[in-house]
Motif scaffolding. Structure first.
Motif, PDB file in Angstrom:
ATOM      1  N   ASP A  72       0.813  -1.214   0.000  1.00  0.00           N
ATOM      2  CA  ASP A  72       0.000   0.000   0.000  1.00  0.00           C
ATOM      3  C   ASP A  72       0.853   1.274   0.000  1.00  0.00           C
ATOM      4  OD1 ASP A  72      -2.471   1.186   0.013  1.00  0.00           O
ATOM      5  OD2 ASP A  72      -2.495   1.429   2.185  1.00  0.00           O
ATOM      6  N   SER A 116     -12.558  14.882   8.834  1.00  0.00           N
ATOM      7  CA  SER A 116     -12.043  13.726   9.574  1.00  0.00           C
ATOM      8  C   SER A 116     -12.408  13.777  11.039  1.00  0.00           C
ATOM      9  CB  SER A 116     -10.528  13.653   9.435  1.00  0.00           C
ATOM     10  OG  SER A 116     -10.213  13.164   8.171  1.00  0.00           O
ATOM     11  N   ALA A 156     -15.752  12.250  11.338  1.00  0.00           N
ATOM     12  CA  ALA A 156     -15.658  10.812  11.079  1.00  0.00           C
ATOM     13  C   ALA A 156     -15.074  10.107  12.301  1.00  0.00           C
ATOM     14  CB  ALA A 156     -14.784  10.555   9.856  1.00  0.00           C
ATOM     15  N   ALA A 170     -16.748   7.262  14.654  1.00  0.00           N
ATOM     16  CA  ALA A 170     -16.048   6.014  14.960  1.00  0.00           C
ATOM     17  C   ALA A 170     -15.963   5.826  16.475  1.00  0.00           C
ATOM     18  CB  ALA A 170     -14.660   6.030  14.346  1.00  0.00           C
ATOM     19  N   ARG A 189       2.194   5.550  11.346  1.00  0.00           N
ATOM     20  CA  ARG A 189       0.899   4.857  11.319  1.00  0.00           C
ATOM     21  C   ARG A 189       1.085   3.482  11.955  1.00  0.00           C
ATOM     22  NH1 ARG A 189      -0.339   3.537   6.242  1.00  0.00           N
ATOM     23  NH2 ARG A 189       1.472   4.383   5.203  1.00  0.00           N
ATOM     24  N   GLY A 227      -7.163  -4.959  12.070  1.00  0.00           N
ATOM     25  CA  GLY A 227      -7.224  -4.488  10.685  1.00  0.00           C
ATOM     26  C   GLY A 227      -7.335  -2.985  10.552  1.00  0.00           C
ATOM     27  N   SER A 228      -7.522  -2.293  11.661  1.00  0.00           N
ATOM     28  CA  SER A 228      -7.652  -0.829  11.584  1.00  0.00           C
ATOM     29  C   SER A 228      -6.270  -0.174  11.610  1.00  0.00           C
ATOM     30  CB  SER A 228      -8.499  -0.305  12.743  1.00  0.00           C
ATOM     31  OG  SER A 228      -7.824  -0.522  13.956  1.00  0.00           O
ATOM     32  N   ARG A 278      -3.072   6.668  13.743  1.00  0.00           N
ATOM     33  CA  ARG A 278      -2.069   7.601  13.222  1.00  0.00           C
ATOM     34  C   ARG A 278      -1.574   8.546  14.310  1.00  0.00           C
ATOM     35  NH1 ARG A 278      -4.272   9.398   7.271  1.00  0.00           N
ATOM     36  NH2 ARG A 278      -4.517   7.299   6.485  1.00  0.00           N
TER      37      ARG A 278
END
Lengths: 182, 216
Positions: free
Chosen positions: B7, B75, B78, B82, B197, B203-204, B207
């Protein structure tokens, strides 16, 4: 003793500094420029000053008010730029970031060719995957993508990872692999 | 055998493309209002897809979108969503455990303890990566730069990233340690940004803050 005007200035500076720091940390990875943010922050400062002079209690303003003021200021700025073609002027801040050392012409050409090949592979994806992958490669994270497109976390993850897999497979089929230091 | 891009490598390799995008708007570019609506998830999905697809291929739109996204609290909201989601998930097992306690009495105590321990571990995972050094806005000459950060419970590995002002990746390296000596000799000189990071076991991704790094 602090005068009314000094108190307003001091409150505004505290609010604006905190806001700028937070916004910059969010936007820098997605292509936000210092100069753009500075223009908006200056406008926010002016609007808060006017609100303070009009009798608004700045100490009691929530962060949502500041975001609202900043969003309106940003929209006004972008509309003005498009109307007057101000975006075509050269950004001094951008120029100041120019590197003192640049890669060799050969390395530069290779890097640009590789980026174009990745872009060509992305272009072949179905629309949903393409948009998710382009946003991801532009620095947006999964939460941003999910919110913008109204997708669930699972759907976003699925489309993004499948899209990235497709791109990797296409690059591998063309014999293109990353250059890794040994 | 051809090795696939991971990635980070893919993002880094795509960087030059982002820098090549045209920097003035064309007639097909969405309006600022349309960009804001799209990034906030307003309007029909097909329209948002079209707007974002166009915007991501134009440097000027990408810049506008980044500004609107950041100042509208993109963000941040968001992350709050979360956090609320996580908060609900955290208390659901506790509520279930309380019911078990009522129903089966002492047999439920052990189960409740186990769940509480799991929740404590999950809570630790929500922490962001906390950086130690180098200090923000510090300057460095030739040679490697040593980056240090605090461990995050549940992190499988960490990725250090040094980015240019436009967000393109200049250097990236992954490690399972919380210290990394990065050879930055070949990185262009200037004022850059760096962050870490953490790839989590669920899986998350977590940062760190972004710090400024000067290379002389």
């Amino acid at each position: 003793m602090e005068s009314g005007q000094d108190r307003i200035s001091s409150t505004i500076e505290t609010v604006v500094t905190r806001f700028r720091t937070m916004v910059y940390s969010i936007g820098v990875r997605r292509g936000l420029l210092d100069a753009d943010l500075d223009e908006v922050v200056q406008e926010v400062r002016i609007r808060l000053w006017r609100a303070g002079k009009a009798g608004k209690e700045l100490d009691e303003l929530g962060s949502s008010y500041v975001y609202h003021v900043a969003t309106t200021a940003a929209l006004d700025l972008l509309r003005r730029r498009r109307a007057y073609g101000a975006e075509q002027t050269e950004d001094v801040e951008e120029r100041s970031e120019l590197p003192a050392e640049v890669p060799s012409p050969h390395e530069d050409v290779e890097a640009r060719e590789l980026a174009a090949q990745i872009d060509a592979a992305v272009e072949k994806l179905a629309t949903e995957r393409r948009v998710a992958v382009r946003m991801h490669l532009s620095g947006y994270d999964r939460d941003d993508i999910a919110r913008a497109l109204g997708w669930s976390e699972g759907k976003t993850r699925n489309l993004l990872y499948r899209g990235l897999d497709d791109v990797r497979r296409r690059l591998a089929a063309m014999g293109i692999s990353p250059r890794r230091a040994s | 055998l051809t090795q696939p891009f991971d990635d980070t490598e893919l993002r880094a390799a795509y960087g030059p493309r982002l820098r090549e995008l045209r920097t003035t708007h064309g007639p097909e570019c969405p309006s600022p209002d349309a960009l804001l609506a799209a990034i906030q998830g307003e309007g029909a999905e097909s329209v948002r897809l079209q707007i974002l697809d166009t915007a991501m291929q134009c440097g000027a739109c990408r810049r506008d979108l980044a500004l609107l996204h950041a100042v509208s609290g993109g963000s941040t909201r968001a992350a709050q969503v979360a956090a609320r989601r996580f908060g609900w998930q955290r208390f659901a097992p506790l509520a279930a455990a309380a019911s078990i306690l009522l129903l089966v009495g002492l047999f439920g105590v052990n189960q409740w303890r186990q769940r509480t321990q799991e929740n404590t571990m999950r809570a630790a995972n929500t922490r962001e990566v906390s950086l130690i050094s180098p200090a923000n806005a510090s300057s460095h000459g030739e040679g490697s730069v040593t980056f240090v950060w605090h461990p995050v419970a549940g992190a499988l590995r960490y990725t250090l990233e040094v980015d240019a002002a436009d967000g393109s990746v200049l250097f990236s390296a992954a490690t399972t340690d919380t210290i990394l000596a990065a050879p930055l000799d070949n990185v262009i000189r200037g004022a850059h940004r760096w962050m870490v990071r953490a790839q989590m076991d669920d899986g998350s991704e977590r940062r760190s803050e972004i710090r400024v790094l000067g290379l002389k």
